[in-house]
Design a protein around this motif. Sequence first.
Motif, PDB file in Angstrom:
ATOM      1  N   GLU A  47       0.842  -1.184   0.000  1.00 53.54           N
ATOM      2  CA  GLU A  47       0.000   0.000   0.000  1.00 53.54           C
ATOM      3  C   GLU A  47       0.878   1.234   0.000  1.00 53.54           C
ATOM      4  OE1 GLU A  47      -2.828  -0.105   3.134  1.00 53.54           O
ATOM      5  OE2 GLU A  47      -3.511  -2.114   2.628  1.00 53.54           O
ATOM      6  N   ALA A  48       0.786   1.974  -1.085  1.00 50.17           N
ATOM      7  CA  ALA A  48       1.524   3.223  -1.172  1.00 50.17           C
ATOM      8  C   ALA A  48       0.733   4.300  -0.438  1.00 50.17           C
ATOM      9  CB  ALA A  48       1.719   3.617  -2.630  1.00 50.17           C
ATOM     10  N   GLU A  51      -1.570  10.228  -1.971  1.00 49.04           N
ATOM     11  CA  GLU A  51      -1.077  11.581  -2.141  1.00 49.04           C
ATOM     12  C   GLU A  51      -2.259  12.483  -2.449  1.00 49.04           C
ATOM     13  OE1 GLU A  51       2.108  13.722  -5.070  1.00 49.04           O
ATOM     14  OE2 GLU A  51       2.308  11.597  -4.666  1.00 49.04           O
TER      15      GLU A  51
END
Length: 106
Positions: A47-48, A51
């Motif tokens: 999981e990034a 943003e």
Amino acid sequence: MTRAELYNQKPKQSPWRGLLLFIITCMIVSAGVFGFLQYYQNTIKIEAPTEKLGKKVVIDLPNGQKVYTYDHLIIEKNGKMYYKGERNTIDLTGGTVVYENWKEPE
């Protein structure tokens, strides 16, 4: 009884029985390995961090081209407007920013 008679009285083993057991064993083992790999791949989650890109904007450049981007990717430095991407920076000086909800490419 002679040795030949003793040998002839023993039941002969079928070669198919061992082959069949070997094939069934291989199928069970391969199904187990495949099942384990599927389970292992499903447990891995990358999981990034999300943003916050801001509102969608369209920038009309003086030469007639349009740049579709997000509000937080546009920076102003020394009176000039720049698009700051992940790998590049584009000079957008002279362009007009229009807040417009454009469709994302699929």
